[in-house]
Design an enzyme around this catalytic site. Sequence first.
Site, PDB file in Angstrom:
ATOM      1  N   ASP A   1      -5.859 -25.359   1.751  1.00  0.00           N
ATOM      2  CA  ASP A   1      -5.457 -25.933   2.879  1.00  0.00           C
ATOM      3  C   ASP A   1      -5.484 -25.098   4.085  1.00  0.00           C
ATOM      4  OD1 ASP A   1      -3.241 -24.002   2.271  1.00  0.00           O
ATOM      5  OD2 ASP A   1      -1.823 -24.842   3.390  1.00  0.00           O
TER       6      ASP A   1
ATOM      7  N   GLU B   1      -0.280 -23.357   1.665  1.00  0.00           N
ATOM      8  CA  GLU B   1       0.137 -21.851   2.068  1.00  0.00           C
ATOM      9  C   GLU B   1       0.532 -22.001   3.564  1.00  0.00           C
ATOM     10  OE1 GLU B   1      -0.580 -17.861   3.613  1.00  0.00           O
ATOM     11  OE2 GLU B   1      -1.550 -19.613   4.241  1.00  0.00           O
ATOM     12  N   GLU B   2      -0.366 -22.790   4.271  1.00  0.00           N
ATOM     13  CA  GLU B   2      -0.301 -22.724   5.754  1.00  0.00           C
ATOM     14  C   GLU B   2       1.179 -23.357   5.972  1.00  0.00           C
ATOM     15  OE1 GLU B   2      -1.979 -20.994   7.188  1.00  0.00           O
ATOM     16  OE2 GLU B   2      -3.981 -20.893   6.830  1.00  0.00           O
TER      17      GLU B   2
ATOM     18  N   ASP C   1      -7.517 -13.326   1.304  1.00  0.00           N
ATOM     19  CA  ASP C   1      -6.852 -13.927   2.355  1.00  0.00           C
ATOM     20  C   ASP C   1      -6.462 -13.189   3.654  1.00  0.00           C
ATOM     21  OD1 ASP C   1      -6.290 -16.393   3.683  1.00  0.00           O
ATOM     22  OD2 ASP C   1      -4.269 -16.475   2.684  1.00  0.00           O
TER      23      ASP C   1
ATOM     24  N   HIS D   1      19.267 -36.353  38.340  1.00  0.00           N
ATOM     25  CA  HIS D   1      18.590 -36.185  39.530  1.00  0.00           C
ATOM     26  C   HIS D   1      19.144 -34.513  39.579  1.00  0.00           C
ATOM     27  CE1 HIS D   1      17.771 -36.039  43.754  1.00  0.00           C
ATOM     28  NE2 HIS D   1      17.282 -37.187  43.518  1.00  0.00           N
TER      29      HIS D   1
ATOM     30  N   THR E   1      11.932 -34.063  40.700  1.00  0.00           N
ATOM     31  CA  THR E   1      13.109 -33.317  40.616  1.00  0.00           C
ATOM     32  C   THR E   1      14.237 -33.609  39.424  1.00  0.00           C
ATOM     33  OG1 THR E   1      13.562 -34.752  42.411  1.00  0.00           O
ATOM     34  CG2 THR E   1      12.893 -32.600  42.968  1.00  0.00           C
TER      35      THR E   1
ATOM     36  N   SER F   1       1.245 -13.066   7.157  1.00  0.00           N
ATOM     37  CA  SER F   1       2.183 -13.333   5.627  1.00  0.00           C
ATOM     38  C   SER F   1       1.702 -14.086   4.727  1.00  0.00           C
ATOM     39  CB  SER F   1       3.474 -14.127   6.076  1.00  0.00           C
ATOM     40  OG  SER F   1       3.819 -13.400   7.418  1.00  0.00           O
TER      41      SER F   1
HETATM   42  N1  BES Z   1      -4.368 -15.503   5.978  1.00  0.00           N
HETATM   43  C1  BES Z   1      -3.101 -15.795   6.375  1.00  0.00           C
HETATM   44  C2  BES Z   1      -2.509 -14.421   6.178  1.00  0.00           C
HETATM   45  C3  BES Z   1      -2.847 -13.283   6.983  1.00  0.00           C
HETATM   46  C4  BES Z   1      -2.985 -13.405   8.549  1.00  0.00           C
HETATM   47  C5  BES Z   1      -3.348 -12.074   6.778  1.00  0.00           C
HETATM   48  C6  BES Z   1      -3.230 -12.297   9.514  1.00  0.00           C
HETATM   49  C7  BES Z   1      -3.841 -11.308   7.484  1.00  0.00           C
HETATM   50  C8  BES Z   1      -3.707 -11.399   8.815  1.00  0.00           C
HETATM   51  C9  BES Z   1      -2.589 -16.821   5.866  1.00  0.00           C
HETATM   52  O1  BES Z   1      -3.305 -18.117   5.689  1.00  0.00           O
HETATM   53  C10 BES Z   1      -1.395 -17.252   6.925  1.00  0.00           C
HETATM   54  O2  BES Z   1      -1.935 -17.707   7.968  1.00  0.00           O
HETATM   55  N2  BES Z   1      -0.200 -17.015   6.416  1.00  0.00           N
HETATM   56  C11 BES Z   1       0.948 -17.722   7.330  1.00  0.00           C
HETATM   57  C12 BES Z   1       1.937 -17.539   6.693  1.00  0.00           C
HETATM   58  C13 BES Z   1       3.230 -18.677   7.218  1.00  0.00           C
HETATM   59  C14 BES Z   1       2.980 -19.818   7.377  1.00  0.00           C
HETATM   60  C15 BES Z   1       4.454 -18.435   5.931  1.00  0.00           C
HETATM   61  C16 BES Z   1       1.178 -16.714   8.504  1.00  0.00           C
HETATM   62  O3  BES Z   1       0.879 -15.442   8.483  1.00  0.00           O
HETATM   63  O4  BES Z   1       1.366 -17.182   9.604  1.00  0.00           O
HETATM   64 ZN    ZN Z   2      -3.648 -19.076   7.501  1.00  0.00          ZN
END
Ligand code: BES
Ligand code: ZN
Length: 456
Positions: A89, A154-155, A181, A214, A316, A400
């Site tokens: 995703d 994941e996203e 990732d 207002h 306003t 994350s």
């Molecule tokens: N690939 C990223 C994780 C990542 C981000 C690794 C920056 C190294 C540096 C992953 O796809 C991602 O974006 N994770 C989300 C997780 C969240 C939605 C719980 C994130 O970190 O925002």
């Molecule tokens: Zn990501």
Amino acid sequence: MENILKYINDNRETFVEELKEFLRIPSISTNEENAGDVRKCAEYVKAQLEKIGLENNMILETPGHPVVYGEWLKAGKDKPTILIYGHYDVQPVDPVELWTDPPFEPSIRGENIFARGSADDKGQVFIHMKSIESHLKNTGKLPVNIKFIIEGEEEIGSVNLDNFIDKNKDLLKCDYVVVSDTAMFDHGVPSICYGLRGLAYMQVEVTGPNRDLHSGSFGGAVNNPINALAHIICKLKDDKGKILIDGFYDDVLKLTEKERSEYSKLPFDEKKYMEGLEINGLFGEEGYTTLERASGRPTLDCNGIWGGFQGEGAKTVLPSKAAAKISMRLVPNQEPDKIEKLFTDYVKKISPDSVKVTVKSLHGGKGAITPIDSPGMNAAVEAIKKGFGKTPVFTREGGSIPVVNTFQTLLNAPTILLGFGLPDENAHSPDEHLNLNNFHNGIISIAHYFNELSKI
Ligand code: BES
Ligand code: ZN
């Protein structure tokens, strides 16, 4: 290995062409209207696993988007089993007008391929697929047992994955988990990541009067939800970057002196970092360096804020509502559930009685840290040396991947994070891209990694 490496080199262009097909599928997990595309992408992934020679390939349902699974378990019981994890995703594409080319029409400019998902994470998932293909097509086997799972949420916080893993512990049983990732530390600086931050993502809604008013007639007498929200946000963090929520730092796993010393040895140029972002100064918690603040310490950020009049010119008005999305990046040992509660209690405590404030939790995930001296890590160092001609550095990432913690707790398997993206490849932003040299060297590294792992 020779014929495998020759195959990878001979197919350098073909692999890029094939990746384009994956990148054309708009698998945006958060958008309801893309649900069909997300499913199509899962089917595409399953077909690819079939094509590269994995077995028992299947689409496994969850209450949300499906997980795709495939395996090759014929290396023998004496060989380790490696679970490769990735996600198919992608993030939304807005603001779409800032993309040079449409986000789902992959284009190659210079050394890079541009498309949503190119770095995060389809390009990196593809690296593993092509390494597996290169082994199986040339030798008919793999040096280790492989299980491959690619998820579609994941996203959006991998909301159904923990449960899925819990229910499928036998299917997913393994010695190591390997994830691509994350990003390399910098151009020409390959890295292995040993720590990730966790996340607690909140929404705060402030309601004032029952309708927009207002601002001349009511301003001064009725509290304005935008002003009230701004006050609340200002009280979350002081002007030196310290978070003011009661108890927020209680469980933070402190950086060790050894880690801090390793951080200080990384080839980081603060001036170049600022120039790349076109900023005149940095901001962050006192007593910590930029790299420590961005990955080894927790933080709090407002991700979006809205309310009132946003049109052209002036109106306003004293608005009825305002809201903000606020995320906290956590470090290991901080529990997202506990932090959500501390946040909610604190916001309630500091909210004025003249407005109604509601706090919702959107999603969360735990941070993770893996020991850097395991045989799986040592094998990764050797593989990267062979793929990139350089010894990798060890880093922690500020982003994350919530499932990494779950792999460690439910499967009891250390997770090795071998990332081939770059920090300036615009993940989650317009013009996301992936460096094609790193894509190619990534395929070579993973092909070597399977060999190195077979020796442990
Ligand atoms: N690939 C990223 C994780 C990542 C981000 C690794 C920056 C190294 C540096 C992953 O796809 C991602 O974006 N994770 C989300 C997780 C969240 C939605 C719980 C994130 O970190 O925002
Ligand atoms: Zn990501």
